[in-house]
Design a protein around this motif. Structure first.
Motif, PDB file in Angstrom:
ATOM      1  N   TYR A 144       0.820  -1.206   0.000  1.00  0.00           N
ATOM      2  CA  TYR A 144       0.000   0.000   0.000  1.00  0.00           C
ATOM      3  C   TYR A 144       0.861   1.267   0.000  1.00  0.00           C
ATOM      4  CZ  TYR A 144      -4.392  -2.436   1.053  1.00  0.00           C
ATOM      5  OH  TYR A 144      -5.502  -3.221   1.003  1.00  0.00           O
ATOM      6  N   LEU A 145       2.088   1.148   0.451  1.00  0.00           N
ATOM      7  CA  LEU A 145       2.973   2.308   0.611  1.00  0.00           C
ATOM      8  C   LEU A 145       3.670   2.653  -0.696  1.00  0.00           C
ATOM      9  CD1 LEU A 145       4.558   1.212   3.988  1.00  0.00           C
ATOM     10  CD2 LEU A 145       2.647   2.779   3.651  1.00  0.00           C
ATOM     11  N   PRO A 146       4.068   3.912  -0.866  1.00  0.00           N
ATOM     12  CA  PRO A 146       4.813   4.289  -2.073  1.00  0.00           C
ATOM     13  C   PRO A 146       6.177   3.603  -2.123  1.00  0.00           C
ATOM     14  CG  PRO A 146       4.161   6.231  -0.797  1.00  0.00           C
ATOM     15  CD  PRO A 146       3.800   5.029   0.000  1.00  0.00           C
ATOM     16  N   THR A 147       6.685   3.461  -3.333  1.00  0.00           N
ATOM     17  CA  THR A 147       7.985   2.828  -3.536  1.00  0.00           C
ATOM     18  C   THR A 147       8.986   3.887  -3.993  1.00  0.00           C
ATOM     19  OG1 THR A 147       6.895   0.799  -4.212  1.00  0.00           O
ATOM     20  CG2 THR A 147       9.200   1.026  -4.805  1.00  0.00           C
ATOM     21  N   LEU A 148      10.114   3.954  -3.319  1.00  0.00           N
ATOM     22  CA  LEU A 148      11.183   4.878  -3.664  1.00  0.00           C
ATOM     23  C   LEU A 148      12.302   4.074  -4.316  1.00  0.00           C
ATOM     24  CD1 LEU A 148      12.367   7.776  -3.417  1.00  0.00           C
ATOM     25  CD2 LEU A 148      13.400   7.029  -1.276  1.00  0.00           C
ATOM     26  N   SER A 149      12.725   4.507  -5.510  1.00  0.00           N
ATOM     27  CA  SER A 149      13.805   3.789  -6.189  1.00  0.00           C
ATOM     28  C   SER A 149      14.782   4.786  -6.792  1.00  0.00           C
ATOM     29  CB  SER A 149      13.240   2.864  -7.282  1.00  0.00           C
ATOM     30  OG  SER A 149      12.568   3.626  -8.257  1.00  0.00           O
ATOM     31  N   ASN A 150      16.015   4.332  -6.948  1.00  0.00           N
ATOM     32  CA  ASN A 150      17.063   5.169  -7.522  1.00  0.00           C
ATOM     33  C   ASN A 150      17.855   4.330  -8.508  1.00  0.00           C
ATOM     34  OD1 ASN A 150      19.969   6.119  -7.676  1.00  0.00           O
ATOM     35  ND2 ASN A 150      18.994   7.849  -6.704  1.00  0.00           N
ATOM     36  N   GLU A 151      18.174   4.944  -9.640  1.00  0.00           N
ATOM     37  CA  GLU A 151      19.026   4.299 -10.633  1.00  0.00           C
ATOM     38  C   GLU A 151      20.124   5.283 -11.003  1.00  0.00           C
ATOM     39  OE1 GLU A 151      18.834   2.462 -15.135  1.00  0.00           O
ATOM     40  OE2 GLU A 151      16.981   2.720 -14.005  1.00  0.00           O
ATOM     41  N   THR A 152      21.360   4.876 -10.799  1.00  0.00           N
ATOM     42  CA  THR A 152      22.503   5.735 -11.079  1.00  0.00           C
ATOM     43  C   THR A 152      23.441   5.017 -12.041  1.00  0.00           C
ATOM     44  OG1 THR A 152      22.331   6.703  -8.885  1.00  0.00           O
ATOM     45  CG2 THR A 152      24.409   6.998 -10.016  1.00  0.00           C
ATOM     46  N   LYS A 153      23.934   5.762 -13.025  1.00  0.00           N
ATOM     47  CA  LYS A 153      24.866   5.209 -14.008  1.00  0.00           C
ATOM     48  C   LYS A 153      26.119   6.068 -14.033  1.00  0.00           C
ATOM     49  CE  LYS A 153      21.040   3.758 -16.918  1.00  0.00           C
ATOM     50  NZ  LYS A 153      20.352   3.999 -18.183  1.00  0.00           N
ATOM     51  N   LEU A 154      27.244   5.417 -14.169  1.00  0.00           N
ATOM     52  CA  LEU A 154      28.533   6.099 -14.257  1.00  0.00           C
ATOM     53  C   LEU A 154      29.218   5.630 -15.535  1.00  0.00           C
ATOM     54  CD1 LEU A 154      30.739   7.834 -12.805  1.00  0.00           C
ATOM     55  CD2 LEU A 154      31.636   5.669 -11.976  1.00  0.00           C
ATOM     56  N   LEU A 155      29.630   6.583 -16.357  1.00  0.00           N
ATOM     57  CA  LEU A 155      30.316   6.270 -17.606  1.00  0.00           C
ATOM     58  C   LEU A 155      31.673   6.942 -17.583  1.00  0.00           C
ATOM     59  CD1 LEU A 155      30.301   5.187 -20.561  1.00  0.00           C
ATOM     60  CD2 LEU A 155      29.367   7.411 -21.210  1.00  0.00           C
TER      61      LEU A 155
ATOM     62  N   THR B 112      15.881   9.413  -9.573  1.00  0.00           N
ATOM     63  CA  THR B 112      15.165   8.906  -8.407  1.00  0.00           C
ATOM     64  C   THR B 112      13.672   9.049  -8.665  1.00  0.00           C
ATOM     65  OG1 THR B 112      16.964   9.596  -6.970  1.00  0.00           O
ATOM     66  CG2 THR B 112      14.867   9.148  -5.912  1.00  0.00           C
ATOM     67  N   SER B 113      12.921   8.011  -8.309  1.00  0.00           N
ATOM     68  CA  SER B 113      11.472   8.078  -8.518  1.00  0.00           C
ATOM     69  C   SER B 113      10.732   7.603  -7.276  1.00  0.00           C
ATOM     70  CB  SER B 113      11.058   7.234  -9.723  1.00  0.00           C
ATOM     71  OG  SER B 113      11.262   5.867  -9.458  1.00  0.00           O
ATOM     72  N   LEU B 114       9.568   8.177  -7.068  1.00  0.00           N
ATOM     73  CA  LEU B 114       8.663   7.795  -5.985  1.00  0.00           C
ATOM     74  C   LEU B 114       7.345   7.449  -6.656  1.00  0.00           C
ATOM     75  CD1 LEU B 114       8.179   7.646  -2.909  1.00  0.00           C
ATOM     76  CD2 LEU B 114       7.348   9.989  -3.035  1.00  0.00           C
ATOM     77  N   SER B 115       6.900   6.196  -6.500  1.00  0.00           N
ATOM     78  CA  SER B 115       5.683   5.782  -7.196  1.00  0.00           C
ATOM     79  C   SER B 115       4.675   5.202  -6.217  1.00  0.00           C
ATOM     80  CB  SER B 115       6.021   4.761  -8.284  1.00  0.00           C
ATOM     81  OG  SER B 115       6.626   3.619  -7.712  1.00  0.00           O
ATOM     82  N   GLU B 116       3.421   5.438  -6.509  1.00  0.00           N
ATOM     83  CA  GLU B 116       2.300   4.944  -5.709  1.00  0.00           C
ATOM     84  C   GLU B 116       1.451   4.046  -6.608  1.00  0.00           C
ATOM     85  OE1 GLU B 116      -0.132   4.217  -2.643  1.00  0.00           O
ATOM     86  OE2 GLU B 116       1.534   5.588  -2.426  1.00  0.00           O
ATOM     87  N   PRO B 117       1.170   2.818  -6.187  1.00  0.00           N
ATOM     88  CA  PRO B 117       0.434   1.882  -7.044  1.00  0.00           C
ATOM     89  C   PRO B 117      -1.083   2.110  -7.015  1.00  0.00           C
ATOM     90  CG  PRO B 117       0.999   0.824  -4.995  1.00  0.00           C
ATOM     91  CD  PRO B 117       1.618   2.202  -4.957  1.00  0.00           C
ATOM     92  N   LEU B 118      -1.553   3.253  -7.488  1.00  0.00           N
ATOM     93  CA  LEU B 118      -2.976   3.584  -7.420  1.00  0.00           C
ATOM     94  C   LEU B 118      -3.844   2.634  -8.241  1.00  0.00           C
ATOM     95  CD1 LEU B 118      -2.820   7.472  -7.620  1.00  0.00           C
ATOM     96  CD2 LEU B 118      -3.169   6.051  -5.607  1.00  0.00           C
ATOM     97  N   THR B 119      -3.369   2.228  -9.403  1.00  0.00           N
ATOM     98  CA  THR B 119      -4.197   1.398 -10.273  1.00  0.00           C
ATOM     99  C   THR B 119      -4.271  -0.050  -9.821  1.00  0.00           C
ATOM    100  OG1 THR B 119      -2.313   0.969 -11.712  1.00  0.00           O
ATOM    101  CG2 THR B 119      -3.721   2.847 -12.271  1.00  0.00           C
ATOM    102  N   GLN B 120      -3.421  -0.457  -8.880  1.00  0.00           N
ATOM    103  CA  GLN B 120      -3.397  -1.853  -8.454  1.00  0.00           C
ATOM    104  C   GLN B 120      -3.895  -2.029  -7.027  1.00  0.00           C
ATOM    105  OE1 GLN B 120       0.365  -3.658  -9.243  1.00  0.00           O
ATOM    106  NE2 GLN B 120       0.520  -2.778 -11.264  1.00  0.00           N
ATOM    107  N   LEU B 121      -4.575  -1.046  -6.481  1.00  0.00           N
ATOM    108  CA  LEU B 121      -5.024  -1.136  -5.088  1.00  0.00           C
ATOM    109  C   LEU B 121      -6.006  -2.278  -4.868  1.00  0.00           C
ATOM    110  CD1 LEU B 121      -5.344   2.599  -4.021  1.00  0.00           C
ATOM    111  CD2 LEU B 121      -3.618   0.941  -3.339  1.00  0.00           C
ATOM    112  N   ILE B 122      -6.841  -2.601  -5.839  1.00  0.00           N
ATOM    113  CA  ILE B 122      -7.795  -3.714  -5.678  1.00  0.00           C
ATOM    114  C   ILE B 122      -7.038  -5.028  -5.555  1.00  0.00           C
ATOM    115  CG2 ILE B 122      -9.644  -5.001  -6.810  1.00  0.00           C
ATOM    116  CD1 ILE B 122     -10.527  -2.296  -8.016  1.00  0.00           C
ATOM    117  N   ARG B 123      -6.034  -5.242  -6.418  1.00  0.00           N
ATOM    118  CA  ARG B 123      -5.238  -6.474  -6.353  1.00  0.00           C
ATOM    119  C   ARG B 123      -4.490  -6.555  -5.031  1.00  0.00           C
ATOM    120  NH1 ARG B 123      -0.084  -7.594  -6.931  1.00  0.00           N
ATOM    121  NH2 ARG B 123       0.390  -5.493  -7.657  1.00  0.00           N
ATOM    122  N   ILE B 124      -3.930  -5.443  -4.601  1.00  0.00           N
ATOM    123  CA  ILE B 124      -3.187  -5.407  -3.335  1.00  0.00           C
ATOM    124  C   ILE B 124      -4.125  -5.712  -2.172  1.00  0.00           C
ATOM    125  CG2 ILE B 124      -1.935  -3.890  -1.757  1.00  0.00           C
ATOM    126  CD1 ILE B 124      -0.794  -2.498  -4.265  1.00  0.00           C
TER     127      ILE B 124
END
Length: 149
Positions: A55-66, A109-121
């Protein structure tokens, strides 16, 4: 005669008199099925916590170094584009154009909330709750059982 005495001593050392309460307590402590049932209750509790966490938001980070070890640079000698009357050579002096840095960092960095999947959750959460209740029932623990609210 010696064999009988030795056998009697051996068997006599293992005999212990227990009260009914002590016997029940000892049987409960050594019951593997009951221990397994208690572990299943703990497993169901963890699954329920995992289902609720969706039910809680998900915080994720993706970092690339070239890192580029060798850059291609542009070197333009003076006058290589010709002479402009009244101005002189073009370019008037040697030019060195740097083609970038040797190390690049890209971070998102992204913060996402699964609003469309609340019924499944919600359904997963109810299933985890029912599983926990069934595990408690099998272990003989008090608490909410499937269907009880």
């Amino acid at each position: 005669m010696i064999v009988v005495t030795a056998a009697h001593t051996l068997w006599g050392a293992q005999v212990k008199k227990l009260t009914m309460a002590e016997a029940v307590e000892l049987a409960l402590k050594q019951n593997r099925n009951l221990k397994i049932a208690h572990f299943k209750v703990q497993e169901a509790q963890q699954e329920k916590a995992g289902a609720k966490s969706q039910y809680l938001p998900t915080l994720s980070n993706e970092t690339k170094l070239l890192h580029v070890t060798e850059l291609q640079n542009i070197d333009i000698p003076a006058g290589s584009f010709g002479r402009i009357s009244g101005v002189g050579p073009s370019p008037p002096r040697d030019l060195f154009i740097d083609q970038g840095k040797t190390t690049l960092v890209d971070s998102g960095t992204s913060l996402s909330e699964p609003l469309t999947q609340l019924i499944r959750i919600h359904q997963q959460n109810k299933a985890a709750d029912a599983e926990q209740g069934a595990s408690r029932l099998a272990a003989g623990e008090p608490g909410l059982y499937p269907g009880a609210r």
